[in-house]
Motif scaffolding. Structure first.
Motif, mmCIF file in Angstrom:
data_model
loop_
_atom_site.group_PDB
_atom_site.id
_atom_site.type_symbol
_atom_site.label_atom_id
_atom_site.label_comp_id
_atom_site.label_asym_id
_atom_site.label_seq_id
_atom_site.Cartn_x
_atom_site.Cartn_y
_atom_site.Cartn_z
ATOM 1 N N CYS A 50 50.182 38.298 21.910
ATOM 2 C CA CYS A 50 49.568 36.967 21.939
ATOM 3 C C CYS A 50 48.484 36.982 23.008
ATOM 4 O O CYS A 50 48.770 37.133 24.196
ATOM 5 C CB CYS A 50 50.608 35.902 22.265
ATOM 6 S SG CYS A 50 49.919 34.240 22.446
ATOM 7 N N GLU A 51 47.221 36.864 22.558
ATOM 8 C CA GLU A 51 46.088 36.826 23.474
ATOM 9 C C GLU A 51 45.375 35.493 23.306
ATOM 10 O O GLU A 51 44.823 35.215 22.237
ATOM 11 C CB GLU A 51 45.111 37.965 23.176
ATOM 12 C CG GLU A 51 45.658 39.333 23.505
ATOM 13 C CD GLU A 51 44.624 40.420 23.281
ATOM 14 O OE1 GLU A 51 43.883 40.703 24.239
ATOM 15 O OE2 GLU A 51 44.568 40.960 22.170
ATOM 16 N N ASN A 56 47.329 39.407 17.807
ATOM 17 C CA ASN A 56 46.557 40.645 17.714
ATOM 18 C C ASN A 56 47.549 41.772 17.438
ATOM 19 O O ASN A 56 48.354 42.116 18.301
ATOM 20 C CB ASN A 56 45.789 40.898 19.010
ATOM 21 C CG ASN A 56 44.978 42.178 18.975
ATOM 22 O OD1 ASN A 56 44.843 42.823 17.940
ATOM 23 N ND2 ASN A 56 44.454 42.553 20.127
ATOM 24 N N THR A 104 44.576 37.428 29.715
ATOM 25 C CA THR A 104 44.514 36.778 28.400
ATOM 26 C C THR A 104 45.790 37.009 27.587
ATOM 27 O O THR A 104 46.009 36.352 26.580
ATOM 28 C CB THR A 104 43.321 37.304 27.562
ATOM 29 O OG1 THR A 104 43.537 38.678 27.232
ATOM 30 C CG2 THR A 104 42.015 37.134 28.318
ATOM 31 N N MET A 105 46.642 37.936 28.028
ATOM 32 C CA MET A 105 47.849 38.309 27.281
ATOM 33 C C MET A 105 49.058 37.556 27.813
ATOM 34 O O MET A 105 49.383 37.657 28.989
ATOM 35 C CB MET A 105 48.074 39.808 27.370
ATOM 36 C CG MET A 105 46.902 40.625 26.868
ATOM 37 S SD MET A 105 47.010 42.338 27.363
ATOM 38 C CE MET A 105 47.710 43.022 25.884
#
Length: 162
Positions: A50-51, A56, A104-105
């Motif tokens: 999850c970004e 992704n 971002t993750m």
């Protein structure tokens, strides 16, 4: 990682009489110092990160039943563990990928095809992105896969970052 996959495959093959016919898939993750993520897989077990709220997919699905003829015609190999009947065209060599972990993750889902056959990547992310406890998130995903009548094995791990 490659040695671990090879050892696992050898162990499955050596114990095939007790284990029975068929094989298995796998997806693994190694997190190093909270900075680096190493993902490996054989078969259609999958890792999805999850970004910024978006799914992704980090792994490539290897589906020998779908691709077997095409693979054999090219002299190649499908990827999975065990399965003596396919061993001439079966490789336990994993696909591997390094992913630097950044802000971002949020988390990564590692799951067998029993989850992914009944749920899209983004659906899985959306279902658990507000659940902070990774064990509770994994349980929520497996419960939902069962509610959607998944007929395959369902294994799931969620790893949260930060």
């Amino acid at each position: 990682i490659r040695n671990a996959y090879c050892s696992t495959d050898n162990s499955i093959l050596e114990n095939s009489l007790q284990l029975g016919p068929g094989g298995s898939t796998a997806v693994t993750a190694i997190v190093i110092d909270g900075k680096d993520l190493w993902i490996a897989n054989v078969g259609d077990s999958r890792a999805v990160v999850c970004e910024l709220g978006a799914a992704n997919q980090l792994t490539v699905d290897h589906e020998p039943h779908v691709e077997r003829k095409r693979i054999e015609n090219k002299g190649g190999f499908a990827r999975a563990f065990g399965d003596q009947s396919l061993k001439a065209h079966l490789s336990s060599e994993p696909d591997m990928r390094h992913v630097p972990i950044d802000a971002t993750m949020d988390f990564v889902i590692l799951a067998s095809d029993g989850l992914w056959k009944v749920m899209k990547n983004q659906e899985a992310i959306d279902l658990v992105k507000t659940i902070k406890d990774p064990q509770a998130a994994a349980k929520r995903l497996t419960t939902e896969a069962l509610a959607r009548n998944s007929k395959d094995d369902i294994s799931c791990i969620v790893i949260r970052f930060g």
